[in-house]
Design a protein around this motif. Structure first.
Motif, PDB file in Angstrom:
ATOM      1  N   UNK A  36       8.989  18.782 -28.945  1.00 30.04           N
ATOM      2  CA  UNK A  36      10.578  19.412 -29.288  1.00 30.04           C
ATOM      3  C   UNK A  36      10.321  20.592 -29.737  1.00 30.04           C
ATOM      4  N   UNK A  78       7.750  24.536 -16.011  1.00 27.72           N
ATOM      5  CA  UNK A  78       8.367  23.693 -16.227  1.00 27.72           C
ATOM      6  C   UNK A  78       6.515  22.453 -15.622  1.00 27.72           C
ATOM      7  N   UNK A 119       5.797  19.584 -14.405  1.00 28.14           N
ATOM      8  CA  UNK A 119       5.816  18.747 -14.070  1.00 28.14           C
ATOM      9  C   UNK A 119       5.541  17.193 -14.932  1.00 28.14           C
ATOM     10  N   UNK A 163       4.221  17.652 -18.400  1.00 27.26           N
ATOM     11  CA  UNK A 163       5.080  17.336 -19.553  1.00 27.26           C
ATOM     12  C   UNK A 163       6.110  16.306 -19.405  1.00 27.26           C
ATOM     13  N   UNK A 164       6.624  16.584 -18.327  1.00 33.29           N
ATOM     14  CA  UNK A 164       7.713  14.959 -18.719  1.00 33.29           C
ATOM     15  C   UNK A 164       7.428  13.615 -18.973  1.00 33.29           C
ATOM     16  N   UNK A 165       6.297  13.452 -18.483  1.00 30.61           N
ATOM     17  CA  UNK A 165       5.542  11.962 -18.596  1.00 30.61           C
ATOM     18  C   UNK A 165       5.543  12.273 -19.921  1.00 30.61           C
ATOM     19  N   UNK A 166       4.743  12.878 -20.850  1.00 31.74           N
ATOM     20  CA  UNK A 166       3.698  12.977 -22.024  1.00 31.74           C
ATOM     21  C   UNK A 166       4.803  13.260 -22.891  1.00 31.74           C
ATOM     22  N   UNK A 167       5.990  14.292 -22.616  1.00 32.53           N
ATOM     23  CA  UNK A 167       7.076  14.379 -23.793  1.00 32.53           C
ATOM     24  C   UNK A 167       8.465  14.139 -23.492  1.00 32.53           C
ATOM     25  N   UNK A 168       8.530  14.003 -22.288  1.00 31.73           N
ATOM     26  CA  UNK A 168       9.840  13.238 -21.979  1.00 31.73           C
ATOM     27  C   UNK A 168      10.732  14.837 -20.410  1.00 31.73           C
ATOM     28  N   UNK A 169      11.787  14.764 -20.429  1.00 29.12           N
ATOM     29  CA  UNK A 169      11.917  16.124 -19.391  1.00 29.12           C
ATOM     30  C   UNK A 169      13.448  16.330 -20.502  1.00 29.12           C
ATOM     31  N   UNK A 170      13.577  17.972 -19.605  1.00 27.29           N
ATOM     32  CA  UNK A 170      14.684  18.414 -20.627  1.00 27.29           C
ATOM     33  C   UNK A 170      15.846  17.582 -20.456  1.00 27.29           C
ATOM     34  N   UNK A 171      16.823  17.800 -21.545  1.00 25.49           N
ATOM     35  CA  UNK A 171      17.621  17.266 -21.586  1.00 25.49           C
ATOM     36  C   UNK A 171      18.997  18.698 -21.351  1.00 25.49           C
ATOM     37  N   UNK A 172      19.867  18.414 -21.129  1.00 33.61           N
ATOM     38  CA  UNK A 172      20.959  19.274 -20.810  1.00 33.61           C
ATOM     39  C   UNK A 172      21.833  18.960 -22.520  1.00 33.61           C
TER      40      UNK A 172
END
Lengths: 500, 262
Positions: B60, B83, B85, B87-96
């Motif tokens: 983050x 991005x 993909x 890193x979504x699993x490892x560290x979360x997806x981007x959050x608007x």
């Protein structure tokens, strides 16, 4: 009317001609029965319906194969795709037929006569036996192709031709057929003059409806595999083309022609589909979508280029394409615009073009934009949707002046389970373990209590969210699912996001 | 005679190669000490890199730093965020909502999700050719052979031609030779606590690993200011204690460790 609306049917019988008689068998009841026979088997006197044992007794050197209906259907569909070269309206007519609505298409292929010669000739090259007919209604054409001589029925002549067909052409099922024969009806002509009510009473309504349609008294359109595109331009080639540059060049010309058509109508396309008809009958469809209505040939060509480059299984010309068609299935109004001096508008257009190109290359599911939803449920509050969607979300909620961000930059979906040591009933965690790493909480704030949305069917427990920071300075968003002693068993803790 | 001079000047110019399209103006990052050390800020239209060795924990922080740089360069123009993909699993997806909370307008961001860095670089190359963009942020996970000197040089050249600034964020990765103008290492840093020991503004520990102008490496602690949309020196948030809140707190029998929030 009938003069413009004509139907043509092709009928496929048997498989590929072979030296040894070939039969397709399937088990019916307790016996293996022939489902279909090849031409040479037919010549030896075998007919569908015979048991395999009988057939073997008659023709010892018989080749029997399991009947595969699914493969038959797939084959028929492939033929239907190729038949789209004659008209965009193609329907599969089970079990072995195709119905083509050739309204307004026949003159492109030398009239009905030309069409009736060309279509069977093309299919016959692949080793199929084809019987074709053109008539005013789909049912008439089907009956003529399957039970009659085929050929072309002149406009308005449907009834006359049908009268001399056997009653079997009604395809009403074996029992009804026997009943009709017992009643003395041999030809459709015998039935046509009869009053309707007694016929319905005795043989059911279905055959009367069928009769009306065959006689051309009632008309029903076919249901095509694909709806006809709003705009369609195509380029046939006398000699099949195979080089990528030639394909691109023809696409560019087609896009230019489509642009003229669309411009005259004041429309722009949202979806463009290039259809490549290979000389050997394979058909490949490749579509691109745009974020806004567009008719700029160069932009369309760029999208196709991106798409063609990114294909997992590249466009294989085989022995060449003999027809390329550009269809625009989805259009929107697009007024002619004059290029302005507005920098902002120009840049917006450029960005929209970029999005289109990225979508063409990577697919719609991979080019996304953020959209806000008016809800307090954190999982629902922000979503990623395809960037080409025109959906506008609710407004975004920034942080208050002088406040640190109260929502994390990265969110886990689903939340990650953690082990915690926390004060009961509603204290923040003192330490927690996530992915086998122990974090000592140095600072914490909370709870921010977020209840489930009660108006939904499945209500989860209340969540108490905490912003915590560990000794090393990492900031996390944790929550406890449920309240102590109120909502079920001992609440569990989750990590939901990471703060910057 | 005069035409000879002109033609010789022309050949001389041709030898010098094309002039860079956009003059590389320096963009100040915010904190005075940092900008001073950078001699005014970081130049736009060149590649900047941010690394973090610890993938998950500092993801983050590294993303926020990269986003911060991208926003500084882009100003109000759109940003393309490419991005991986994984890193979504490892560290979360981007959050608007989280972006909005950082003062970054999520509507100005286009997210491109790719499976691997090769595709990501292709998308970046495409995006960098669009001069209407403000910045292109790339976020890749782990080591990758694709992100070598050649690939980064290509990005830098594309940036020079269009004036769009690429920012490369690499999570769980070690620095490798590249054509970047500046290279940073980013880690989360303890924030300045608010009242009630609440976590404060996002804080980063950033270290300048390399700068092509030969500036010395140094480490700073900076915070992100959501209102100014800039980095800032660490400072406790200047906020007045709510009057009602203070009275209630004083009236309570115990000195509560709490603050008004939200």
């Amino acid at each position: 009317m009938p003069a413009e609306r004509l139907e043509r049917r092709t009928r496929r019988t048997g498989g590929a001609p072979a030296e040894t008689p070939l039969v397709l068998v399937e088990s019916a009841g307790n016996a293996m029965r022939l489902a279909a026979v090849s031409r040479s088997a037919q010549a030896s006197g075998l007919t569908p319906g015979l048991t395999l044992a009988d057939a073997r007794a008659r023709v010892p050197g018989l080749d029997a194969v399991d009947h595969d209906r699914a493969a038959d259907e797939a084959f028929l569909l492939a033929i239907a795709e190729d038949a789209a070269r004659w008209t965009p309206l193609v329907a599969v007519d089970p079990p072995h037929g195709l119905a083509l609505d050739i309204t307004g298409c026949a003159h492109l292929f030398g009239g009905e006569g030309g069409l009736l010669a060309k279509v069977p000739a093309r299919l016959a090259r692949t080793g199929l036996t084809v019987r074709a007919a053109i008539a005013g209604t789909p049912e008439t054409a089907r009956a003529l192709a399957r039970f009659g001589p085929g050929g072309i029925v002149p406009p308005g002549g449907d009834a006359e031709v049908v009268l001399s067909l056997p009653v079997a052409a009604l395809e009403a099922g074996d029992e009804t057929l026997v009943a009709l024969r017992r009643a003395g009806f041999r030809l459709i002509g015998d039935l046509a003059g009869q009053p309707t009510a007694p016929l319905v009473a005795r043989f059911g309504e279905a055959i009367v409806v069928r009769l009306r349609r065959m006689l051309g008294r009632e008309d029903r359109r076919i249901t095509p595999l694909r709806p006809a595109p709003v705009c369609m331009v195509e380029q046939p080639f006398a000699e099949p083309i195979a080089r990528a540059e030639d394909v691109e060049h023809s696409l560019r010309r087609l896009a230019g022609r489509a642009a003229l058509v669309l411009e005259a109508r004041g429309q722009g396309g949202r979806i463009f589909e290039a259809i490549f008809f290979r000389a050997d009958g394979q058909v490949r469809r490749i579509g691109v979508a745009t974020g806004r209505p567009s008719r700029d040939p160069d932009a369309i060509l760029r999208l196709f280029r991106e798409k063609l480059d990114a294909l997992a299984d590249p466009l294989d010309p085989g022995f060449g394409f003999d027809l390329i068609r550009l269809a625009v299935p989805h259009v929107q109004d697009l007024a002619a615009t004059q290029p302005g001096f507005d920098r902002q508008a120009k840049e917006d257009d450029e960005v929209a073009d970029l999005v289109d190109r990225l979508v063409a290359r990577f697919g719609q599911a991979r080019v996304l934009k953020f959209v806000a939803a008016d809800t307090h449920d954190p999982l629902r509050a922000a979503a990623l949707i395809p960037a080409t969607a025109s959906f506008k979300g609710a407004g975004w909620l920034g942080s208050e002046a002088g406040e640190p961000p109260c929502r994390p930059l990265r969110l886990f979906d689903p939340p990650q389970a953690i082990e915690t040591l926390a004060e009961v009933p509603d204290g923040p965690p003192v330490r927690f373990r996530w992915r086998r790493v122990l974090h000592e909480v140095a600072r914490a704030e909370g709870p921010e209590r977020i209840a489930a949305e009660w108006w939904r069917d499945r209500i989860g427990p209340t969540r108490d969210y905490y912003r915590v920071e560990d000794a090393a300075g990492h900031r996390f968003w944790l929550f406890r699912e449920g309240l102590f002693h109120q909502e079920g068993p001992v609440p569990r803790w989750y990590l939901h996001g990471l703060f910057a | 005679m005069a035409s000879d001079t002109i033609s010789s000047l022309r050949t001389l110019l041709a030898q010098c190669g094309p002039l860079p399209r956009a003059a590389n103006t320096l963009i100040p990052l915010g904190p005075s000490g940092l900008d001073e050390a950078l001699a005014g800020g970081l130049p736009g239209a060149t590649l900047h890199e941010a690394f973090t060795a610890a993938g998950t924990q500092d993801a983050a922080a590294a993303t926020a730093f990269g986003l911060g740089l991208a926003v500084r360069f882009a100003k109000d123009r759109p940003i393309v965020w490419i991005r991986q993909e994984f890193s979504d699993v490892e560290a979360g997806g981007p959050y608007g909502a989280g972006l909005a909370a950082l003062g970054i307008d999520p509507d100005r961001i286009i997210v491109v999700r790719t499976g691997d860095p090769v595709l990501g670089l292709r998308a970046a190359g495409e995006a960098l050719r669009c001069p209407a963009l403000g910045a292109v942020l790339m976020e890749f996970w782990g080591r990758s052979k694709a992100l070598d000197l050649t690939a980064t040089r290509r990005l830098a050249l594309a940036a020079e031609n269009s004036g769009v600034t690429p920012v490369l964020v690499r999570l769980a990765a070690e620095p490798v030779p590249s054509a970047a103008m500046s290279r940073w290492s980013v880690a989360a840093s303890p924030s300045q606590a608010l009242e009630g020991n609440a976590p404060g503004r996002p804080a980063f520990e950033i270290a300048l690993l390399r700068h092509r102008a030969g500036l010395p490496g140094q480490t700073w602690i900076v915070e992100w200011d959501s209102e100014q949309r800039a980095f800032d020196d660490p400072a406790p948030l200047p906020r007045a204690v709510d009057a009602v809140h203070a009275r209630r707190a004083a009236g309570a029998a115990y000195t509560a460790d709490w603050r008004r929030a939200g």
